[in-house]
Write an enzyme that holds these catalytic residues in place. Structure first.
Site, PDB file in Angstrom:
ATOM      1  N   ASP A  37      84.498 102.303  90.669  1.00 24.91           N
ATOM      2  CA  ASP A  37      83.656 101.882  89.538  1.00 24.91           C
ATOM      3  C   ASP A  37      82.597 102.923  89.174  1.00 24.91           C
ATOM      4  O   ASP A  37      81.758 102.697  88.308  1.00 24.91           O
ATOM      5  CB  ASP A  37      82.976 100.542  89.851  1.00 24.91           C
ATOM      6  CG  ASP A  37      82.145 100.606  91.127  1.00 24.91           C
ATOM      7  OD1 ASP A  37      81.849 101.722  91.603  1.00 24.91           O
ATOM      8  OD2 ASP A  37      81.778  99.540  91.647  1.00 24.91           O
ATOM      9  N   ARG A  93      63.242 120.512  79.522  1.00 25.08           N
ATOM     10  CA  ARG A  93      63.054 120.846  78.103  1.00 25.08           C
ATOM     11  C   ARG A  93      62.499 119.676  77.300  1.00 25.08           C
ATOM     12  O   ARG A  93      61.764 119.867  76.355  1.00 25.08           O
ATOM     13  CB  ARG A  93      64.376 121.338  77.491  1.00 25.08           C
ATOM     14  CG  ARG A  93      64.671 122.771  77.887  1.00 25.08           C
ATOM     15  CD  ARG A  93      66.010 123.242  77.390  1.00 25.08           C
ATOM     16  NE  ARG A  93      67.098 122.742  78.232  1.00 25.08           N
ATOM     17  CZ  ARG A  93      68.372 123.042  78.058  1.00 25.08           C
ATOM     18  NH1 ARG A  93      68.727 123.824  77.063  1.00 25.08           N
ATOM     19  NH2 ARG A  93      69.291 122.577  78.863  1.00 25.08           N
ATOM     20  N   GLN A  94      62.852 118.441  77.677  1.00 19.90           N
ATOM     21  CA  GLN A  94      62.345 117.275  76.924  1.00 19.90           C
ATOM     22  C   GLN A  94      60.987 116.910  77.515  1.00 19.90           C
ATOM     23  O   GLN A  94      60.863 116.053  78.387  1.00 19.90           O
ATOM     24  CB  GLN A  94      63.342 116.117  77.036  1.00 19.90           C
ATOM     25  CG  GLN A  94      62.945 114.873  76.251  1.00 19.90           C
ATOM     26  CD  GLN A  94      63.263 114.962  74.761  1.00 19.90           C
ATOM     27  OE1 GLN A  94      64.139 115.711  74.360  1.00 19.90           O
ATOM     28  NE2 GLN A  94      62.540 114.217  73.939  1.00 19.90           N
ATOM     29  N   LYS A 193      63.109 132.959  66.426  1.00 20.91           N
ATOM     30  CA  LYS A 193      64.258 132.039  66.417  1.00 20.91           C
ATOM     31  C   LYS A 193      63.866 130.725  65.770  1.00 20.91           C
ATOM     32  O   LYS A 193      62.780 130.213  66.034  1.00 20.91           O
ATOM     33  CB  LYS A 193      64.720 131.795  67.861  1.00 20.91           C
ATOM     34  CG  LYS A 193      65.877 130.814  67.986  1.00 20.91           C
ATOM     35  CD  LYS A 193      66.463 130.816  69.388  1.00 20.91           C
ATOM     36  CE  LYS A 193      65.892 129.703  70.227  1.00 20.91           C
ATOM     37  NZ  LYS A 193      66.464 129.676  71.579  1.00 20.91           N
ATOM     38  N   ARG A 195      65.495 126.905  65.452  1.00 20.63           N
ATOM     39  CA  ARG A 195      66.614 126.060  65.889  1.00 20.63           C
ATOM     40  C   ARG A 195      66.885 124.987  64.841  1.00 20.63           C
ATOM     41  O   ARG A 195      65.955 124.337  64.354  1.00 20.63           O
ATOM     42  CB  ARG A 195      66.285 125.415  67.250  1.00 20.63           C
ATOM     43  CG  ARG A 195      67.418 124.550  67.786  1.00 20.63           C
ATOM     44  CD  ARG A 195      67.201 124.118  69.226  1.00 20.63           C
ATOM     45  NE  ARG A 195      67.413 125.176  70.206  1.00 20.63           N
ATOM     46  CZ  ARG A 195      68.601 125.665  70.561  1.00 20.63           C
ATOM     47  NH1 ARG A 195      69.707 125.196  70.002  1.00 20.63           N
ATOM     48  NH2 ARG A 195      68.693 126.616  71.465  1.00 20.63           N
ATOM     49  N   SER A 225      74.421 125.972  75.058  1.00 11.87           N
ATOM     50  CA  SER A 225      75.556 125.917  74.113  1.00 11.87           C
ATOM     51  C   SER A 225      76.083 127.325  73.842  1.00 11.87           C
ATOM     52  O   SER A 225      77.189 127.493  73.337  1.00 11.87           O
ATOM     53  CB  SER A 225      75.111 125.296  72.793  1.00 11.87           C
ATOM     54  OG  SER A 225      74.275 126.201  72.089  1.00 11.87           O
ATOM     55  N   GLY A 226      75.262 128.339  74.116  1.00 12.10           N
ATOM     56  CA  GLY A 226      75.619 129.725  73.786  1.00 12.10           C
ATOM     57  C   GLY A 226      75.238 130.100  72.359  1.00 12.10           C
ATOM     58  O   GLY A 226      75.394 131.251  71.956  1.00 12.10           O
ATOM     59  N   GLY A 227      74.699 129.126  71.592  1.00 10.11           N
ATOM     60  CA  GLY A 227      74.352 129.390  70.190  1.00 10.11           C
ATOM     61  C   GLY A 227      73.324 130.509  70.041  1.00 10.11           C
ATOM     62  O   GLY A 227      73.467 131.390  69.190  1.00 10.11           O
TER      63      GLY A 227
HETATM   64  C1  R5P Z   1      65.088 127.980  74.520  1.00  5.98           C
HETATM   65  O1  R5P Z   1      63.918 127.754  74.419  1.00  5.98           O
HETATM   66  C2  R5P Z   1      65.691 128.613  75.726  1.00  5.98           C
HETATM   67  O2  R5P Z   1      64.904 129.650  76.214  1.00  5.98           O
HETATM   68  C3  R5P Z   1      67.098 129.086  75.443  1.00  5.98           C
HETATM   69  O3  R5P Z   1      67.046 130.101  74.447  1.00  5.98           O
HETATM   70  C4  R5P Z   1      67.961 127.967  74.965  1.00  5.98           C
HETATM   71  O4  R5P Z   1      67.864 126.874  75.835  1.00  5.98           O
HETATM   72  C5  R5P Z   1      69.386 128.422  74.845  1.00  5.98           C
HETATM   73  O5  R5P Z   1      70.160 127.346  74.420  1.00  5.98           O
HETATM   74  P1  R5P Z   1      71.536 127.555  73.684  1.00  5.98           P
HETATM   75  O6  R5P Z   1      72.399 128.390  74.554  1.00  5.98           O
HETATM   76  O7  R5P Z   1      72.063 126.148  73.535  1.00  5.98           O
HETATM   77  O8  R5P Z   1      71.235 128.167  72.347  1.00  5.98           O
END
Ligand code: R5P
Length: 301
Positions: A37, A93-94, A193, A195, A225-227
């Protein structure tokens, strides 16, 4: 009862064994049985007076429960001091409710772990509004180690090109990027940057002449995410960087993303061993063992 032991999450056996060998203490993996479960049965090894729990908190939900259950068993088994070494500490982060009703998960995780253990050791914790790791864990000892000395040592051994510019993707990266660049005698720069959502960001550079024609080393604390890495790589190359390579502390991204990043022009990506990942190239065990050495003296009193 012995003086000190390391007990680790099941996916951290190799890293925990290296630290245990450096400290000369035994190491036991914590056993996790998953019932049909989804509930867990967690079995810790024999407790020592000082018991070090080792495990990174990537994919954190099950690991957090495992650590809390293990801490219960170890305390009951006689551990007087529990030290959690979590090179990657989840949910940092949160740290605010950005919309009404959102949970501040950093606060909850801080409270839960702060009640379970006596000390936390982590690496490059993602602190934004919290000034120090002590704000997250006000009632216990907490150490937030920097991975930059270990990264600098690796790069120094490679004789990095002195024309290299160390680049941070956003203002939050300034402290570690400046630190690494200073250690290596390189110049550094910071991108701007913005977001848009979990995976999509825009970046721009105030002054592309700082890196045009030079190799760029992107340094970030987390790749998730690598974004960020993908967008920065494309933007840097489009703005004249001679090459782009990346080093990150915590590689949280799926390894399948690597081929896309390399196709976008990224020369290489390496990470510290904070989270087990195919990009791991920078060991942290010596630094972590050093941070734990003082525990051994206390353990034998
Ligand atoms: C953001 O403040 C962090 O330093 C990283 O740049 C971020 O967590 C990278 O996240 P992702 O790979 O999703 O863009």
């Amino acid at each position: 009862m012995s003086g000190a032991v390391i007990q680790c999450l099941p996916d951290a056996v190799n890293d925990a064994a290296r630290i245990a060998a450096q400290l000369g203490v035994p190491m036991h993996p914590i056993e996790v049985h998953r019932f049909p479960d989804g509930e867990l049965r967690v079995t810790a090894g024999p407790a020592a007076r000082t018991t070090i729990l080792y495990g990174s908190l990537d994919r954190p939900n099950e690991k957090l429960m495992t650590l809390l259950f293990a801490a219960e068993a170890l305390r009951r088994g006689g551990a007087r001091r529990l030290v959690l070494v979590a090179p990657y500490l989840a949910y940092m982060r949160q740290d605010a409710a950005f919309r009404p009703g959102e949970a501040i998960s950093q606060k909850v995780v801080g409270r839960l772990l702060g009640q379970a253990v006596d000390r936390i050791v982590t690496v490059d914790a993602h602190l934004h509004r919290a000034a120090t790791i002590g704000d997250v864990f006000p009632d216990i000892e907490a150490d937030d180690l920097s991975a930059m000395p270990a990264i600098a040592a690796t790069l120094r051994a490679e004789n990095v090109d002195p024309a290299t510019v160390v680049m941070g993707p956003d203002a939050e990266a300034e402290p570690w990027v400046a630190d690494l660049a200073t250690r290596l005698g390189l110049r550094h720069a910071i991108a701007c940057k913005e977001r848009h959502d979990d995976r999509s960001v825009d970046v721009r550079f105030d002054d592309a002449t700082l890196f045009a024609g030079r190799p760029v080393l992107l340094v970030d604390d987390i790749v998730s995410s690598g974004g960020t890495l993908m967008t920065c790589t494309k933007a840097l190359l489009a703005s004249g960087a001679a090459s782009v390579d990346a080093i990150v502390t915590h590689a949280l991204f799926p390894p399948e993303l690597m081929s896309g990043l390399l196709s976008a022009g990224l020369g290489s990506i390496r990470s510290t061993a904070s989270v087990p990942h195919p990009t791991n190239a920078i060991p942290l065990d010596a630094m972590l063992a050093e941070a734990l050495r003082g525990e051994l003296a206390g353990a034998n009193q």
